[in-house]
Design a protein around this motif. Sequence first.
Motif, PDB file in Angstrom:
ATOM      1  N   VAL A  53       1.943   4.606   0.937  1.00  0.00           N
ATOM      2  CA  VAL A  53       1.639   5.356   2.140  1.00  0.00           C
ATOM      3  C   VAL A  53       2.524   6.577   2.096  1.00  0.00           C
ATOM      4  CG1 VAL A  53       1.172   3.156   3.523  1.00  0.00           C
ATOM      5  CG2 VAL A  53       3.452   4.310   3.623  1.00  0.00           C
ATOM      6  N   ARG A 106       0.914  -1.126   0.019  1.00  0.00           N
ATOM      7  CA  ARG A 106      -0.122   0.037  -0.034  1.00  0.00           C
ATOM      8  C   ARG A 106       1.083   1.238  -0.075  1.00  0.00           C
ATOM      9  NH1 ARG A 106      -4.983   0.444   3.926  1.00  0.00           N
ATOM     10  NH2 ARG A 106      -5.836  -0.965   2.178  1.00  0.00           N
ATOM     11  N   ALA A 121       1.675   9.745   0.916  1.00  0.00           N
ATOM     12  CA  ALA A 121       0.713  10.712   1.453  1.00  0.00           C
ATOM     13  C   ALA A 121       0.363  10.492   2.813  1.00  0.00           C
ATOM     14  CB  ALA A 121      -0.669  10.741   0.470  1.00  0.00           C
ATOM     15  N   ARG A 122      -0.049   9.376   3.265  1.00  0.00           N
ATOM     16  CA  ARG A 122      -0.093   9.307   4.736  1.00  0.00           C
ATOM     17  C   ARG A 122       0.957   9.758   5.557  1.00  0.00           C
ATOM     18  NH1 ARG A 122      -0.493   3.528   7.117  1.00  0.00           N
ATOM     19  NH2 ARG A 122       1.416   3.877   7.578  1.00  0.00           N
ATOM     20  N   LEU A 123       2.347   9.399   5.180  1.00  0.00           N
ATOM     21  CA  LEU A 123       3.386   9.557   5.981  1.00  0.00           C
ATOM     22  C   LEU A 123       3.703  11.028   5.990  1.00  0.00           C
ATOM     23  CD1 LEU A 123       5.981   6.926   5.003  1.00  0.00           C
ATOM     24  CD2 LEU A 123       4.589   7.079   7.177  1.00  0.00           C
ATOM     25  N   ASP A 124       3.251  11.913   4.639  1.00  0.00           N
ATOM     26  CA  ASP A 124       3.363  13.392   4.626  1.00  0.00           C
ATOM     27  C   ASP A 124       2.570  14.041   5.730  1.00  0.00           C
ATOM     28  OD1 ASP A 124       5.519  12.913   2.765  1.00  0.00           O
ATOM     29  OD2 ASP A 124       4.151  13.398   1.106  1.00  0.00           O
ATOM     30  N   ARG A 125       0.999  13.537   5.474  1.00  0.00           N
ATOM     31  CA  ARG A 125       0.236  14.027   6.656  1.00  0.00           C
ATOM     32  C   ARG A 125       0.542  13.750   7.938  1.00  0.00           C
ATOM     33  NH1 ARG A 125      -3.226  11.712   2.706  1.00  0.00           N
ATOM     34  NH2 ARG A 125      -3.804   9.812   4.255  1.00  0.00           N
ATOM     35  N   GLU A 126       1.178  12.658   8.455  1.00  0.00           N
ATOM     36  CA  GLU A 126       1.683  12.580   9.789  1.00  0.00           C
ATOM     37  C   GLU A 126       2.770  13.388  10.059  1.00  0.00           C
ATOM     38  OE1 GLU A 126       2.557   8.170   9.846  1.00  0.00           O
ATOM     39  OE2 GLU A 126       0.634   7.768  10.012  1.00  0.00           O
TER      40      GLU A 126
END
Length: 877
Positions: free
Chosen positions: A430, A428, A432-437
Amino acid sequence: MQQTRRWPTRGWLLAVPVLTGAAGGAAPLAADLVLLAAALVTAGLLWRTGSRGSGCLRGWRLLSLAVLLGVGTSLLAGLLTDPPPEGLFDATGQLVQLPAALLALVAVLTLLSPGRLRRGGARLATQTALFFCASLVLAQVLVVGPAMRTQSLEGADRVVLEVACLVTASVLSAVLLLIAASPGPRRGAGALLLLAAATWATTHGLAIAGEDLHLAALGGAAPAGELVSLLLLCLAALRDPGAHDETPPTRASARLNVVGQLLPHLVTVAAGVAYLGAPLLGADPSPAAAFAMLSCLCLTAVHRAAAARDEHRVAGRLRRSEAYFRSLVRSSSDAVLILDGDLRISWAAPAVEPAGGPGLRGRFLPEVVHPEDAVEVAAWLGEGPGGDVVGLRSFRLADRTGAWRVFEAGATDLRGDADVAALVLHCRDVTARLDRELELRSLAFVDPLTGLPNRAAQRLALAELLAGQDEPTDAALLIVELHGLRAALENAGSEVVETTLTEVARRLRATVRGEDQVARIGTELFSVLAHGTGDEHDRLAARCLAAIETPIVTDAGIVDLSGAVGLVPLDRGLSEGQAVDRAELAVVAARAAGSGSVRRYRSELSAARDRREQLREDLVGARERGELALAWQPIVALDDQRVTGVEALLRWQHPLYGEVPPEEFLPVAERAGLVVDLQRWVLREATAAALTLPRDGAALKLAVNVSAAHLAAGTLVGDVTAALRDSGLPPERLVVEIAESSLEVGALADDVAALRLMGVRLALDDFGSGRSSLPALGRLPIDIIKLDRSLLSRVDRDPYSRAVCQAVVSLAATLGIDVVAEGVETTSQLTALRALGCGYAQGFLLSRPVGLAGLVQLLESDTGRLWPGMAGRVGAS
């Protein structure tokens, strides 16, 4: 002379005649006993296997009964009948074993799962029928044919032999059906059961052929074959996991499935060879053999047609399934990588395939990922099926533009599955998710307005500094409190306040050293984690105050701020929580000292805080313990020097601290939410006690203080009504004193109007101590003004103070309001107030607060007159 002997201990096997000599009688007896013991052990094991499960496993119990039935019928036949003459077919021996064989057939069929039989369909039925017919051909050519040539079998003997062949073929076919219709883990047990049945059939057939062809060697080998059959039967029972076992298939079970499908055809080929080769040996196949062979040919064609139909149907389903799952994989947000045993990519979803250049297929995965992730990925996936491939791992892959994207992958290890033999990675993206985190982590530790670290970051840095502190440190924690922001918000709006805070943050950051940390920890609070020696921390605090007090120019005008600074050195052994707590106590002390103040932490601050906490805890239940009491301070009319009223004051006798001043415990009670209950109790006790006071002329007025919290609670009118009703005190004798600070309470006008309608008088307490209360004089129906002691402290020697008091007295006279001067402590103050025309006074000069008994004594002496120097004046009691 030789004699023919029939074995009585064949278990579930058919009886086999054995030729023995008179000299060798002991050997057959030993063989009989061994076979009997083996049969009994086998029966017990089969029964136990059938007892450990339900459903299909109960067929082993029937097999156990079949073995016991075979043993019993063999023994009876051996004891009750004589063996036939040499060379004659033993029809009786074969007949007595047919019930055991039929029971064995039923037992094998019981082991089958009906659901799997239905799923097998026509292909499984024709395959089993083909095997049955081929077995009949072999029995006719190899067993029935030789028997018919050596002796003429007619009538019952022929029927017994043919039935024995049919039953034998049926048992073999049932076992083959068990292999074909069972799940993978059960095929091993089926294979062992087929070997046992084949050994039994071979031993039985060769024994009959040896009897009729006078082959004594074949007859002598019968006990060994029977022992092997019993042993294989035991192994099959031990290996059987049940029809409902869901263990994934293995390579061995897959091979057994292939063997089970090929075996009917191999037996058919063997039957054809035997049928065609029989004339070459001078034997003519019987009509039954010809019919069975013809049936084999027909069933072969039918089986091939059924197989072709199933293959076509399966191929269609596979194509649709493959297209369906391929579409799912391609449209899924999760990419899929399939690796072979060498960790080379055998298939990759389009989402992870790079644009241009070589694709991922055939490449070694650790060489494809980011070089920094290669070692971790190789260690995670292991070197083979025994590797520990668990959990989730993150690695980077290049996308179509060549940029590295982060994938989170979970692995499904199917390298041990013969049908897949691969390692499947579900990946998967991730990134974009890591950037948001990362952005959320930044927001969690950064103040979005000023860009400074927030409270969480400040406490984290403080904890790290104190955790690594083995020697005395030169660091200190400063908390800077801003004063004036609320006024700026009311006058200029939130945008100006935000601009002001941003400028303050910039100035503080420019004031400290590079290694010092400035953080915004509250709406009006900043902190500085500073380093320095000696008095450098105090000089830094002064510089911070200077930076704050410099006017800030905004679009709405100039904003003037001030501040207070609390400072605490970070001593060795101090925890993060203790450091922050001490700094907050220091800034509270600086605030109390006034704007522009700097205060270091002192141990007295913690002691005072601990005292307040103890008072807050002990205040709960103090009334029930009898620690609370009322004190009374007289109010004297200055014209006739008589007591005209009293003010009820609350006192607390603490068991540890002694008498606690009201100015100390009342703020504690207000913060703890207890002040309303305390004032309700004061109202009730004071109104009840006022009726007991002696009267000489006009009745005394009773003054009771109420706080802003009592007004805000909305229960004041109800509490006053209840106190007057319970005590019977006339409402016109009660004076409710409202502090000047309570005038901003929203419901004040309604409560005052309700009290005035009841006849209760209203006094404005602490007049002149804070903001101007002059607008309230015209807005509220106030009856009494009580001048604050801060206004009276210099009335006897300061013209300005005297002029202010004169103005208030004159204004009150014009409005018809009485004036009470409280806090009169000197004779000169009393003289000045009389000269100004003030009507009433109270204070230590006239009388300190006294108990009820002292008040009664004071009122009874000299007809209630009270003046400095008179004998009736008393102290506190």
